[in-house]
Scaffold this motif. Structure first.
Motif, mmCIF file in Angstrom:
data_model
loop_
_atom_site.group_PDB
_atom_site.id
_atom_site.type_symbol
_atom_site.label_atom_id
_atom_site.label_comp_id
_atom_site.label_asym_id
_atom_site.label_seq_id
_atom_site.Cartn_x
_atom_site.Cartn_y
_atom_site.Cartn_z
ATOM 1 N N PRO A 1 0.803 -1.229 0.000
ATOM 2 C CA PRO A 1 0.000 0.000 0.000
ATOM 3 C C PRO A 1 0.835 1.278 0.000
ATOM 4 N N THR A 2 1.969 1.288 0.694
ATOM 5 C CA THR A 2 2.827 2.474 0.695
ATOM 6 C C THR A 2 3.383 2.747 -0.701
ATOM 7 N N LEU A 3 3.834 1.695 -1.369
ATOM 8 C CA LEU A 3 4.335 1.856 -2.731
ATOM 9 C C LEU A 3 3.235 2.388 -3.651
ATOM 10 N N MET A 4 2.026 1.897 -3.474
ATOM 11 C CA MET A 4 0.902 2.372 -4.278
ATOM 12 C C MET A 4 0.599 3.835 -3.971
ATOM 13 N N PHE B 1 -8.366 6.874 -4.335
ATOM 14 C CA PHE B 1 -7.508 5.712 -4.117
ATOM 15 C C PHE B 1 -6.561 5.973 -2.946
ATOM 16 N N ARG B 2 -5.897 7.119 -2.978
ATOM 17 C CA ARG B 2 -4.906 7.435 -1.947
ATOM 18 C C ARG B 2 -5.565 7.569 -0.579
ATOM 19 N N GLN B 3 -6.749 8.171 -0.559
ATOM 20 C CA GLN B 3 -7.442 8.350 0.710
ATOM 21 C C GLN B 3 -7.831 7.008 1.308
ATOM 22 N N ALA B 4 -8.287 6.085 0.452
ATOM 23 C CA ALA B 4 -8.669 4.745 0.933
ATOM 24 C C ALA B 4 -7.467 4.033 1.548
ATOM 25 N N LEU B 5 -6.322 4.147 0.917
ATOM 26 C CA LEU B 5 -5.107 3.526 1.453
ATOM 27 C C LEU B 5 -4.687 4.186 2.761
ATOM 28 N N ASP B 6 -4.758 5.527 2.808
ATOM 29 C CA ASP B 6 -4.337 6.265 4.000
ATOM 30 C C ASP B 6 -5.251 5.962 5.182
ATOM 31 N N ASP B 7 -6.535 5.750 4.908
ATOM 32 C CA ASP B 7 -7.481 5.466 5.994
ATOM 33 C C ASP B 7 -7.326 4.052 6.543
ATOM 34 N N THR B 8 -6.811 3.143 5.729
ATOM 35 C CA THR B 8 -6.759 1.725 6.120
ATOM 36 C C THR B 8 -5.417 1.331 6.711
ATOM 37 N N PHE B 9 -4.335 1.911 6.205
ATOM 38 C CA PHE B 9 -2.989 1.515 6.615
ATOM 39 C C PHE B 9 -2.230 2.702 7.210
ATOM 40 N N VAL C 1 7.062 -5.896 10.782
ATOM 41 C CA VAL C 1 6.614 -4.532 10.497
ATOM 42 C C VAL C 1 5.103 -4.422 10.685
ATOM 43 N N ALA C 2 4.365 -5.462 10.292
ATOM 44 C CA ALA C 2 2.912 -5.448 10.473
ATOM 45 C C ALA C 2 2.549 -5.338 11.952
ATOM 46 N N ILE C 3 3.299 -6.049 12.798
ATOM 47 C CA ILE C 3 3.043 -5.998 14.240
ATOM 48 C C ILE C 3 3.422 -4.631 14.810
ATOM 49 N N GLY C 4 4.613 -4.132 14.412
ATOM 50 C CA GLY C 4 5.119 -2.891 14.998
ATOM 51 C C GLY C 4 4.457 -1.637 14.455
ATOM 52 N N VAL C 5 4.106 -1.617 13.175
ATOM 53 C CA VAL C 5 3.576 -0.393 12.562
ATOM 54 C C VAL C 5 2.055 -0.428 12.444
ATOM 55 N N GLN C 6 1.516 -1.559 12.001
ATOM 56 C CA GLN C 6 0.070 -1.644 11.779
ATOM 57 C C GLN C 6 -0.695 -2.128 13.008
ATOM 58 N N GLY C 7 0.042 -2.567 14.058
ATOM 59 C CA GLY C 7 -0.623 -3.017 15.274
ATOM 60 C C GLY C 7 -1.286 -4.366 15.140
ATOM 61 N N GLU C 8 -0.804 -5.187 14.213
ATOM 62 C CA GLU C 8 -1.384 -6.511 14.007
ATOM 63 C C GLU C 8 -0.857 -7.495 15.055
ATOM 64 N N THR C 9 -1.532 -8.621 15.187
ATOM 65 C CA THR C 9 -1.121 -9.664 16.118
ATOM 66 C C THR C 9 -0.272 -10.710 15.397
#
Length: 485
Positions: free
Chosen positions: A99-102, A231-239, A276-284
């Motif tokens: 998503p960041t690359l997009m 498109f950019r807003q959808a990515l920014d809101d999700t990730f 990175v998913a755990i540390g940045v996105q707060g995933e388990t």
């Protein structure tokens, strides 16, 4: 063919071709009558047809099976890499890398130059990492999303992506195909890469010119700024979009440049993506494992982005992995039965000079790629079967290795039932036959090979001493089911 590969005497030509022709008929039924481009079941029937024909000749199933399993071993490295790529796709979307690359790609890339940029960027990444599949499955998803946002047809973006990714893979000293092919043909790696430059570089130059020309048709698409903003807003809101999410690809590139093996390199990229998913996105941790196993399911609210980002996972590779097993199993049965040996004996009669030598190599490789559908078998069979003929005629086998990669590695993503075509199509969501005509570099490269064979350019000969040492009195048939180092 070696006696320990073929079981029993070589059957007559008609009987030798029977399993291949019968299986081809079933494939045609599946593809063109049923309109179903899944070759798995036809290939399974092909295995049993070979077994039945072998039984008629008095060969027990156990011996045929043993030979089949020996050839299946050739595909195991590719299978593990595929599974690792599936994990990478899942965690790199979960972590926000794709998503960041997009997100930033929407801002930086102009529609007029997007196709050129897609081809060049994917080529550089594949060259650095040695994997076209990894490039398509990670960066490729981001580029497909950017192209969608810019209003460029997905089949054009897919063609440019495939041209670049498979160009880089083919020219990379880190690629398994680039190492396997010269080993099979008994030439060294760097001679092989230098030889490939004669066909691949001009093909890429022509492809870039064509992409630039096609891109001018979309120069006015900047009016779609509202769509791009959405498109950019959808990515920014999700990730959570951050430079930290770009660490995984840099780790993979660094390990590849340090010449780490492909599977550990790609798996490490998946693991770093999980961290990175755990540390940045707060995933388990469980979410990371689930993404590696089942892939990522996107829910941004934008259907186009959700379609692109709902991907990855080990299970997403099932289609290609099972195809690899069936394709290699069928190849092994054909070898054991004697079909391949009978065909090669006929091909040798076609070779009269330089052009027919290269043309026969091209046709044989393309035929194996089309019929068998497995890139490893495609690289091994022609190399072992035709190497002796090049030596007998005094030509360096680097021309053979180049021809095999031009027609094998680069045809792989253009054939729907091939491993490459199946992977690319399932990953980017575009039918193989839709993007294939626009993968210019892939089909231009073999044409340059035939041009050089016709003119005599870039077809080096052995020195008289080397030719005398290598040339047998009669053409060799040095087939082996295992690559040599």
């Amino acid at each position: 063919m070696r006696d320990d590969v073929q079981i029993g005497p070589t059957p007559g030509l008609a009987m030798a071709l029977l399993p291949l022709l019968a299986t081809t008929a079933i494939l045609i039924l599946q593809f063109f009558i049923f309109s179903d481009f899944t070759p798995h079941i036809p290939l399974a029937f092909g295995i049993m047809i070979c077994a039945l024909c072998g039984r008629i000749r008095g060969v027990p199933w156990q011996k045929m099976e043993a030979s089949m399993l020996e050839v299946v071993k050739l595909g195991m490295p590719a299978i593990f890499i595929l599974l690792a790529v599936g994990m990478v796709i899942g965690t790199w979307i979960l972590s926000g890398t794709v998503p960041t690359l997009m997100y930033y790609g929407f801002q930086l890339v102009s529609p007029s130059y997007f196709l050129v940029a897609t081809c060049v960027i994917s080529a550089l990444v594949s060259l650095a990492t040695g994997t076209s599949w990894g490039t398509v499955g990670t960066l490729g998803l981001a580029l497909m999303g950017i192209g969608e946002g810019l209003g460029i047809p997905m089949y054009l973006t897919g063609g440019a992506l495939v041209s670049g990714a498979f160009f880089g893979d083919k020219m990379s000293p880190l690629s398994e195909t680039t190492n396997l092919t010269p080993a099979v043909c008994e030439t060294d790696l760097w001679s092989h890469i230098r030889s490939m430059m004669a066909t691949t570089v001009p093909a890429m130059i022509v492809a870039l010119v064509l992409y630039l020309w096609l891109g001018t048709s979309y120069g006015g698409q900047l009016e779609r700024s509202t769509d791009i903003a959405t498109f950019r807003q959808a990515l920014d809101d999700t990730f959570t979009l951050s430079w930290v999410t770009l660490i995984p690809p840099f780790v993979v590139i660094g390990l590849a440049l340090a010449k780490f093996p492909p599977f550990p390199t790609i798996f490490t990229g998946a693991a770093i993506g999980g961290l990175v998913a755990i540390g940045v996105q707060g995933e388990t941790v469980h979410a990371v494992f689930d993404a590696m196993q089942n892939g990522f399911s996107s829910d941004t609210g934008n259907p186009a982005i959700d379609a692109l980002l709902s991907s990855g996972g080990v299970l997403s590779m099932t289609w290609v992995v099972t195809l690899t097993f069936f394709a290699l199993g069928f190849a092994g049965m054909l070898e054991a039965y004697g079909t391949v040996d009978a065909i090669i004996k006929q091909l040798m009669r076609l070779i009269k000079g330089r052009f027919s030598l290269v043309a026969t190599s091209s046709g044989t490789t393309l035929a194996v790629s089309t019929i068998i559908g497995d890139v490893y078998t495609t690289l091994v069979l022609p190399g072992r079967l035709l190497k002796g003929q090049y030596q007998a005629m005094g030509y360096k086998t680097s021309t053979l290795s180049r021809t095999i990669e031009d027609n094998g590695t680069l045809s792989s993503p253009l054939i729907p039932w091939n491993m490459g075509g199946g992977f690319v199509s399932s990953t980017i969501g575009v039918p193989t036959l839709a993007y294939a005509p626009f993968a210019f570099a892939c089909w231009l490269s073999p044409l340059f090979g035939l041009l050089w064979a016709l003119t005599g350019r870039f077809i080096p000969r052995e020195s008289p001493e080397s030719a005398a040492e290598n040339s047998p009195h009669t053409p060799q048939n040095n087939y082996s089911s295992q690559p040599t180092s």
